[in-house]
Design a protein around this motif. Structure first.
Motif, short mmCIF file in Angstrom:
data_model
loop_
_atom_site.label_atom_id
_atom_site.label_comp_id
_atom_site.label_asym_id
_atom_site.label_seq_id
_atom_site.Cartn_x
_atom_site.Cartn_y
_atom_site.Cartn_z
N GLY A 169 0.16 13.86 10.74
CA GLY A 169 -0.83 14.31 11.70
C GLY A 169 -1.40 13.19 12.55
O GLY A 169 -2.15 13.45 13.50
N GLY A 170 -1.07 11.93 12.23
CA GLY A 170 -1.58 10.80 12.99
C GLY A 170 -0.61 10.37 14.08
O GLY A 170 0.37 11.06 14.34
N MET A 224 0.84 -1.18 0.00
CA MET A 224 0.00 0.00 0.00
C MET A 224 0.88 1.25 0.00
O MET A 224 1.86 1.33 0.74
CB MET A 224 -0.91 0.02 1.24
CG MET A 224 -1.87 1.19 1.27
SD MET A 224 -2.98 1.13 2.72
CE MET A 224 -3.96 -0.31 2.31
N SER A 225 0.57 2.23 -0.83
CA SER A 225 1.37 3.44 -0.93
C SER A 225 1.21 4.30 0.32
O SER A 225 0.24 4.18 1.06
CB SER A 225 0.94 4.24 -2.16
OG SER A 225 -0.44 4.54 -2.11
N GLU A 226 2.18 5.17 0.51
CA GLU A 226 2.14 6.04 1.68
C GLU A 226 1.00 7.05 1.55
O GLU A 226 0.84 7.68 0.50
CB GLU A 226 3.47 6.78 1.82
CG GLU A 226 3.54 7.69 3.03
CD GLU A 226 4.85 8.42 3.12
OE1 GLU A 226 5.00 9.29 4.00
OE2 GLU A 226 5.73 8.13 2.31
N HIS A 227 0.22 7.20 2.63
CA HIS A 227 -0.88 8.15 2.59
C HIS A 227 -0.33 9.56 2.54
O HIS A 227 0.60 9.90 3.25
CB HIS A 227 -1.77 8.02 3.84
CG HIS A 227 -2.11 6.60 4.17
ND1 HIS A 227 -2.39 5.66 3.23
CD2 HIS A 227 -2.20 5.97 5.38
CE1 HIS A 227 -2.65 4.50 3.83
NE2 HIS A 227 -2.52 4.66 5.12
N LYS A 228 -0.91 10.41 1.73
CA LYS A 228 -0.50 11.80 1.66
C LYS A 228 -1.43 12.71 2.46
O LYS A 228 -1.01 13.44 3.34
CB LYS A 228 -0.46 12.25 0.19
CG LYS A 228 0.66 11.61 -0.62
CD LYS A 228 0.68 12.17 -2.03
CE LYS A 228 1.85 11.58 -2.83
NZ LYS A 228 1.87 12.08 -4.24
N THR A 229 -2.72 12.63 2.16
CA THR A 229 -3.67 13.56 2.76
C THR A 229 -4.97 12.84 3.08
O THR A 229 -5.42 11.98 2.32
CB THR A 229 -3.97 14.73 1.81
OG1 THR A 229 -2.75 15.33 1.39
CG2 THR A 229 -4.83 15.79 2.50
N LEU A 259 -6.11 16.12 7.46
CA LEU A 259 -4.74 15.89 7.94
C LEU A 259 -3.84 15.65 6.72
O LEU A 259 -4.28 15.01 5.76
CB LEU A 259 -4.68 14.68 8.86
CG LEU A 259 -5.33 14.85 10.23
CD1 LEU A 259 -5.24 13.54 11.01
CD2 LEU A 259 -4.72 15.99 11.04
N PRO A 260 -2.61 16.19 6.69
CA PRO A 260 -2.09 17.09 7.74
C PRO A 260 -2.82 18.42 7.73
O PRO A 260 -3.35 18.84 6.69
CB PRO A 260 -0.63 17.27 7.34
CG PRO A 260 -0.61 17.04 5.86
CD PRO A 260 -1.62 15.96 5.62
N ALA A 288 -11.96 15.46 3.15
CA ALA A 288 -13.37 15.26 3.51
C ALA A 288 -14.26 16.16 2.66
O ALA A 288 -13.87 17.25 2.24
CB ALA A 288 -13.61 15.54 4.99
N ILE A 289 -15.46 15.66 2.44
CA ILE A 289 -16.51 16.43 1.76
C ILE A 289 -17.84 15.81 2.18
O ILE A 289 -17.90 14.68 2.68
CB ILE A 289 -16.33 16.39 0.23
CG1 ILE A 289 -17.17 17.47 -0.45
CG2 ILE A 289 -16.67 14.99 -0.33
CD1 ILE A 289 -16.82 17.66 -1.92
#
Length: 277
Positions: free
Chosen positions: A115-116, A1-6, A275-276, A9-10
């Protein structure tokens, strides 16, 4: 799994509107990002499926909570009997899971990106008419709101079956959700996601000031403190804004009806970075 960037939300996509559907199709890919959808995707399952199929192709992970429009007992075809109440909610959960979308009925997941770490907690709580002036009794609230033309269409379309009332359903949902939130490890920060605002002082709708009874429950006023929320996400009000209470960030992330957003900017402009920060 690729690294989460952001984590984005909507809410309030309202895909019954053609302009909103066009904007959804035109949304670019965010394959390394996670997306939270805080309710009111649409009144029909065809629009719910469209959202889930499209968004899961554009984001690494999608979370969803139901809004009141998603729960409306609207027939899919002219002669069909519509699903209502718990049966409709269960069918929505099944639909989301078929696309791999995380729901309020699934185990909480942890955001380990920037941010986590934070537990992402999708909530389904409804409302109980308690966001009203103290001088207004429960049995007077609809007539009080109607004096200024603020009666919510839920009174006609949101069937709480098998519960006797929407507030009974709300009480059951809140009790069950509290039990789950209490199992989060002490000290772990959370991101609470609910269609409705958790606090009455976050409601800013000057055009319809008496719409508040359909906007949440007083039971959740301090949940951001009780459950160590870093961010609380909601929609429903169609009033995009950021607020702070007790060092917690509250994000209202609605898109809204076509007249309520600039279509020349596209839907991506209205994705809120959670986040971030």
């Amino acid at each position: 799994m690729s690294e989460h960037k952001t984590l984005k939300a909507i809410s309030d996509l309202h895909l019954a509107s053609e302009a909103n559907r066009d904007a959804l199709h035109a949304l670019p890919s965010f394959r390394n990002d996670w997306l939270i959808v805080a309710g009111d995707v649409g009144e029909k399952f065809e629009h719910i499926r469209l959202a889930f199929e499209t968004l899961t192709q554009k984001f690494e992970k999608v979370f969803w909570v139901p809004g009141n429009h998603d729960l409306w007992a609207i027939p899919e075809t002219r002669d069909a009997r519509p699903l209502a109440g718990e049966a409709r909610y269960s069918a929505l959960i099944d639909c989301a899971r078929a696309y791999g979308v995380s729901t309020p009925e699934d185990p909480f997941e942890i955001w380990n990106g920037a941010g986590g770490p934070c537990v992402i907690a999708p909530l389904f709580l409804l409302y109980d008419y308690s966001f009203r002036p103290d001088a207004i009794a429960r049995d007077e609230v609809v007539s009080w709101a109607s004096e200024q033309g603020s009666v919510c269409a839920d009174e006609f379309f949101l069937d709480p079956a098998p519960w006797q009332s929407r507030e009974d359903w709300c009480a059951a949902r809140c009790a069950e959700t509290e039990r789950r939130l209490q199992d989060i490890p002490v000290g772990m920060q959370t991101i609470l996601v609910n269609h409705y605002p958790l606090r009455s002082d976050l409601i800013h709708i000057p055009r319809v000031p008496r719409f508040t009874p359909w906007c949440g429950t007083r039971r959740t006023e301090n949940w951001h403190q009780r459950y160590n929320a870093k961010v609380v996400i909601s929609g429903h009000l169609h009033t995009r804004r950021t607020d702070w209470r007790d060092a917690t960030r509250f994000e209202e992330v609605s898109l809204g009806y076509p007249r309520q957003w600039d279509q020349t900017k596209g839907m991506s402009h209205y994705l809120r970075d959670i986040l971030p920060a």
